[in-house]
Write a protein that holds these residues in place. Sequence first.
Motif, PDB file in Angstrom:
ATOM      1  N   LEU A   1     -59.304  33.323  22.211  1.00 24.31           N
ATOM      2  CA  LEU A   1     -58.868  32.848  20.901  1.00 24.31           C
ATOM      3  C   LEU A   1     -58.428  33.956  19.957  1.00 24.31           C
ATOM      4  CD1 LEU A   1     -61.687  30.207  20.300  1.00 24.31           C
ATOM      5  CD2 LEU A   1     -59.410  29.827  21.262  1.00 24.31           C
ATOM      6  N   GLY A   2     -58.874  35.183  20.218  1.00 27.57           N
ATOM      7  CA  GLY A   2     -58.571  36.257  19.289  1.00 27.57           C
ATOM      8  C   GLY A   2     -59.425  36.162  18.037  1.00 27.57           C
ATOM      9  N   ASN A   3     -59.063  36.909  17.010  1.00 25.58           N
ATOM     10  CA  ASN A   3     -59.781  36.868  15.735  1.00 25.58           C
ATOM     11  C   ASN A   3     -58.794  37.153  14.619  1.00 25.58           C
ATOM     12  OD1 ASN A   3     -59.342  39.644  15.700  1.00 25.58           O
ATOM     13  ND2 ASN A   3     -61.322  40.099  16.604  1.00 25.58           N
ATOM     14  N   THR A   4     -59.305  37.317  13.422  1.00 24.60           N
ATOM     15  CA  THR A   4     -58.422  37.521  12.280  1.00 24.60           C
ATOM     16  C   THR A   4     -57.535  38.752  12.459  1.00 24.60           C
ATOM     17  OG1 THR A   4     -60.034  36.482  10.815  1.00 24.60           O
ATOM     18  CG2 THR A   4     -58.340  37.854   9.796  1.00 24.60           C
ATOM     19  N   THR A   5     -58.112  39.849  12.948  1.00 26.80           N
ATOM     20  CA  THR A   5     -57.349  41.087  13.089  1.00 26.80           C
ATOM     21  C   THR A   5     -56.221  40.933  14.110  1.00 26.80           C
ATOM     22  OG1 THR A   5     -59.329  42.359  12.525  1.00 26.80           O
ATOM     23  CG2 THR A   5     -57.514  43.554  13.557  1.00 26.80           C
ATOM     24  N   THR A   6     -56.522  40.372  15.275  1.00 27.48           N
ATOM     25  CA  THR A   6     -55.472  40.206  16.275  1.00 27.48           C
ATOM     26  C   THR A   6     -54.421  39.205  15.814  1.00 27.48           C
ATOM     27  OG1 THR A   6     -56.833  38.568  17.448  1.00 27.48           O
ATOM     28  CG2 THR A   6     -56.922  40.839  18.232  1.00 27.48           C
ATOM     29  N   SER A   7     -54.832  38.238  15.010  1.00 30.51           N
ATOM     30  CA  SER A   7     -53.874  37.283  14.450  1.00 30.51           C
ATOM     31  C   SER A   7     -52.931  37.980  13.479  1.00 30.51           C
ATOM     32  CB  SER A   7     -54.617  36.146  13.743  1.00 30.51           C
ATOM     33  OG  SER A   7     -53.715  35.246  13.150  1.00 30.51           O
ATOM     34  N   ILE A   8     -53.476  38.875  12.651  1.00 28.51           N
ATOM     35  CA  ILE A   8     -52.651  39.635  11.703  1.00 28.51           C
ATOM     36  C   ILE A   8     -51.661  40.517  12.465  1.00 28.51           C
ATOM     37  CG2 ILE A   8     -52.679  41.445   9.946  1.00 28.51           C
ATOM     38  CD1 ILE A   8     -53.638  38.763   8.914  1.00 28.51           C
ATOM     39  N   ILE A   9     -52.130  41.175  13.529  1.00 29.24           N
ATOM     40  CA  ILE A   9     -51.263  42.031  14.336  1.00 29.24           C
ATOM     41  C   ILE A   9     -50.092  41.228  14.882  1.00 29.24           C
ATOM     42  CG2 ILE A   9     -51.108  43.305  16.521  1.00 29.24           C
ATOM     43  CD1 ILE A   9     -53.955  44.322  15.996  1.00 29.24           C
TER      44      ILE A   9
ATOM     45  N   SER B   1     -46.208  43.961   9.763  1.00 26.53           N
ATOM     46  CA  SER B   1     -46.749  45.118   9.046  1.00 26.53           C
ATOM     47  C   SER B   1     -47.586  45.946  10.009  1.00 26.53           C
ATOM     48  CB  SER B   1     -47.627  44.675   7.872  1.00 26.53           C
ATOM     49  OG  SER B   1     -46.892  43.933   6.924  1.00 26.53           O
ATOM     50  N   PRO B   2     -47.596  47.271   9.853  1.00 24.15           N
ATOM     51  CA  PRO B   2     -48.474  48.107  10.672  1.00 24.15           C
ATOM     52  C   PRO B   2     -49.944  47.771  10.400  1.00 24.15           C
ATOM     53  CG  PRO B   2     -46.778  49.427   9.614  1.00 24.15           C
ATOM     54  CD  PRO B   2     -46.724  48.075   8.966  1.00 24.15           C
ATOM     55  N   VAL B   3     -50.715  47.654  11.454  1.00 24.83           N
ATOM     56  CA  VAL B   3     -52.136  47.327  11.334  1.00 24.83           C
ATOM     57  C   VAL B   3     -52.948  48.343  12.114  1.00 24.83           C
ATOM     58  CG1 VAL B   3     -53.950  45.629  11.803  1.00 24.83           C
ATOM     59  CG2 VAL B   3     -51.666  44.860  11.103  1.00 24.83           C
TER      60      VAL B   3
ATOM     61  N   ILE C   1     -47.742  49.135  15.447  1.00 24.82           N
ATOM     62  CA  ILE C   1     -46.560  49.222  14.587  1.00 24.82           C
ATOM     63  C   ILE C   1     -45.544  48.202  15.080  1.00 24.82           C
ATOM     64  CG2 ILE C   1     -44.792  50.730  13.619  1.00 24.82           C
ATOM     65  CD1 ILE C   1     -46.445  53.119  14.550  1.00 24.82           C
ATOM     66  N   PRO C   2     -45.149  47.237  14.261  1.00 25.12           N
ATOM     67  CA  PRO C   2     -44.196  46.232  14.715  1.00 25.12           C
ATOM     68  C   PRO C   2     -42.836  46.851  15.026  1.00 25.12           C
ATOM     69  CG  PRO C   2     -44.518  46.057  12.342  1.00 25.12           C
ATOM     70  CD  PRO C   2     -45.527  47.042  12.849  1.00 25.12           C
ATOM     71  N   ALA C   3     -42.201  46.322  16.080  1.00 19.65           N
ATOM     72  CA  ALA C   3     -40.892  46.859  16.480  1.00 19.65           C
ATOM     73  C   ALA C   3     -39.851  46.501  15.433  1.00 19.65           C
ATOM     74  CB  ALA C   3     -40.500  46.272  17.825  1.00 19.65           C
TER      75      ALA C   3
END
Length: 273
Positions: free
Chosen positions: A119-127, A132-134, A271-273
């Motif tokens: 399921l992931g979590n909040t951080t992986t969802s934000i990534i 935005s760079p996380v 870092i997003p492409a």
Amino acid sequence: MSTIIAATNYTELAENAVAFAAEIARQNNYRLILLNDFSVSVHAMNARLSAERIEELIDENKLLLESKALLLADQYGIEVISKATFSFVEDAIEEVVTQYNAEMIVMGMEEKSVEQELLGNTTTSIIKKLHSPVMAVPANARFNGIKRVLFACDVLHGVSEQILARIKQMALTNNAEVEVLLINETVEELKAVGADPNALRIIDKGLDGIDYYYKNVRSDSIIDGIAREIKRMEADLLIMVPQPHGFWDSMVHRSKTRVMASGLNIPLFSIPA
């Protein structure tokens, strides 16, 4: 002044990430935004609290966040702004990123678990969702400087000059060595399978002026190859650039990004492409 965001829910994991962000802010002379997205607990909801009491809880949380911001500012000698929101955390972070044109978001990363892999979590969802760079900081990571950086690179799909400039600036600021990791393919093999012939030259040009080198790792599993290299070089930071099409694509859709991030002992900088 450049700005970074540290998101906290006051847990030990989140507070460790806040401390990591504060060290980065001090080293780079950044402004730190301390963000908390307040939510009413299930117990409070079940108790059917009055609107007035919920308002009091929101105000109390705001005061708590402000006091923590003042303590951080004093402890690290940096500018800290508290931002208490009351919405969905992803919406709150996206809004604050836009408001302050933030360089990155720093968040805690939960330890690996079966539930998280699925399921992931909040951080992986934000990534995955925010452009935005996380920086995801695991619970046992402490800031002792960033001297060895592992850049897991998808050369087949190229790396933008902007991303290379960010990596170079990080290396210069920290006087760090960068290893550009090629998974399963040597430089010669990449050329043979049709990789952009200019891709490696672009990387060379983008990283010119810092201490960097290439390394090839053979592995049936991208995850295992990266993990072994982290241990071998005793890396302080892993950098990944998720691509919409490429070997990172399978990591997103098969939940492997979550496995990678949650299984680390060092921060992951996405870092997003």
